[in-house]
Design a protein around this motif. Structure first.
Motif, short mmCIF file in Angstrom:
data_model
loop_
_atom_site.label_atom_id
_atom_site.label_comp_id
_atom_site.label_asym_id
_atom_site.label_seq_id
_atom_site.Cartn_x
_atom_site.Cartn_y
_atom_site.Cartn_z
N ASP A 140 0.83 -1.21 0.00
CA ASP A 140 0.00 0.00 0.00
C ASP A 140 0.86 1.25 0.00
OD1 ASP A 140 -2.54 -0.81 -0.19
OD2 ASP A 140 -3.09 -0.47 1.91
N ASN A 141 0.58 2.16 -0.90
CA ASN A 141 1.23 3.46 -0.98
C ASN A 141 2.74 3.37 -1.21
OD1 ASN A 141 -1.26 4.83 -0.53
ND2 ASN A 141 -1.06 4.37 1.64
N TYR A 156 5.08 9.48 2.84
CA TYR A 156 4.48 8.37 3.61
C TYR A 156 5.55 7.74 4.48
CZ TYR A 156 0.22 8.58 0.85
OH TYR A 156 -0.94 9.00 0.28
N ASN A 164 4.04 -1.80 5.03
CA ASN A 164 3.47 -0.97 3.96
C ASN A 164 3.71 0.51 4.31
OD1 ASN A 164 1.68 -0.54 6.04
ND2 ASN A 164 -0.04 -1.58 5.08
N CYS A 165 3.04 1.41 3.64
CA CYS A 165 3.33 2.82 3.84
C CYS A 165 2.07 3.55 4.27
CB CYS A 165 3.88 3.42 2.55
SG CYS A 165 5.22 2.44 1.85
N VAL A 166 2.20 4.31 5.33
CA VAL A 166 1.04 4.96 5.92
C VAL A 166 1.22 6.47 5.91
CG1 VAL A 166 0.48 2.94 7.34
CG2 VAL A 166 1.99 4.71 8.26
N PRO A 167 0.11 7.22 5.76
CA PRO A 167 0.23 8.67 5.62
C PRO A 167 0.60 9.40 6.92
CG PRO A 167 -2.07 7.99 5.39
CD PRO A 167 -1.26 6.74 5.49
C1 LIG Z 1 -2.57 4.71 1.68
O1 LIG Z 1 -2.80 6.10 1.52
C2 LIG Z 1 -4.15 6.48 1.57
C3 LIG Z 1 -4.24 7.95 1.23
O2 LIG Z 1 -3.35 8.73 2.00
C4 LIG Z 1 -4.73 6.13 2.93
O3 LIG Z 1 -6.09 6.47 2.98
C5 LIG Z 1 -4.55 4.65 3.19
O4 LIG Z 1 -4.99 4.35 4.50
C6 LIG Z 1 -3.09 4.29 3.04
N1 LIG Z 1 -2.86 2.87 3.28
C7 LIG Z 1 -2.47 2.42 4.47
C8 LIG Z 1 -2.22 0.96 4.58
O5 LIG Z 1 -2.31 3.16 5.42
#
Ligand SMILES: *[C@@H]1O[C@H](CO)[C@@H](O)[C@H](O)[C@H]1NC(C)=O
Length: 257
Positions: A140-141, A156, A164-167
């Motif tokens: 993700d991301n 991120y 994974n990558c989180v905002p």
């Molecule tokens: C990936 O980015 C989106 C938009 O910023 C976010 O809503 C989503 O939760 C993110 N995925 C994870 C696994 O955090």
């Protein structure tokens, strides 16, 4: 497409933390994937076989915890499971006993003890993997940064928990490891600025010891260090300037629990 500097070319090398040796030092094992041995299974000097390993990194961790284990093969059976076979001798001189598609061979390269957690390596199958498109970076991301190497989308945070990558990342969850982005410079929102002479480790420490720091910009050639309390996702006016060619600048962001 820019060519990757050698530090990013180590697609064949799996790095991970073998064990924590207390709060401020970590032991890191380095394994190298054999470029020649493919789809080969060996029976000689077999120490163990485990069929529930998650990844080659996981298999390498097991090997490093086993006395005399110096090489292993990993056979991927599904996207998240595979068979791990540890050996007490080098595989390069051996004749394979059988073949099995999806098998990679690894050998031990070295052991390193880092005295600072800022040197933390990420335990991940996809981070820093060589790539051509985003499809090669299955998280993700995540993005195939400059069609070269899998990283989080800039801004991120890499999440160790989710791989994974989180905002966002709460201050309590910030880790001491960093994710580096080559040829980037964030030249505003500077918390702390030293024009030259700083080592990367010290620049990282300026950041990890400052509760509000989230990222650094560092220039290898001069030792210039800037720390930042924002990331490119935090506000519209936070921009990393990406240089078209490989430069000694890099932007580097803290990782998250
Ligand atoms: C990936 O980015 C989106 C938009 O910023 C976010 O809503 C989503 O939760 C993110 N995925 C994870 C696994 O955090």
């Amino acid at each position: 497409m820019a060519s990757a500097p050698s530090s990013l070319c180590q697609v064949c090398v799996v790095l991970f933390l073998a064990s924590s040796l207390g709060r401020c030092s970590v032991e890191q094992m380095t394994w190298k994937q054999d470029a020649v041995i493919k789809n080969a299974i060996f029976h000689r000097d077999l120490l163990f076989t485990m069929t529930d390993r998650l990844s080659a990194i996981d298999c390498g961790r097991r090997c490093s915890q086993t006395e005399n284990c110096v090489s292993f093969t990993f056979t991927r059976h599904s996207s998240s499971r595979g068979a791990c076979r540890g050996h007490s001798s080098s595989l390069t001189s051996q004749t394979p006993s059988s073949t099995e598609p999806g098998t990679e061979a690894y050998s031990f390269v070295g052991k390193k003890v880092w005295l600072d957690p800022a040197e933390q390596q990420l335990q991940s199958d996809w981070v820093r993997k060589k790539c051509a498109t985003d499809l090669d970076c299955p998280a993700d991301n995540a993005t195939c940064f400059r069609n070269m190497v899998c990283l989080c989308l800039p801004g991120y945070y890499y999440s160790h928990k989710g791989d994974n990558c989180v905002p966002e990342c709460s201050p309590a969850d910030l880790q001491t490891g960093f994710m580096d982005y080559p040829s980037g410079l964030l030249n505003s929102h500077v918390l702390h600025y030293v024009p030259s002479g700083v080592s990367l480790l010290h620049c990282q420490r300026y950041c990890t010891r400052d509760a509000v720091c989230r990222a650094i910009t560092f220039v290898r050639s001069s030792g210039m260090c800037m720390t930042h309390h924002v990331t490119p996702l935090d506000a519209d006016d936070v921009h990393v300037c990406w240089f078209p060619d490989m430069t000694p600048h890099f932007y580097s962001q803290l990782t998250c629990a």
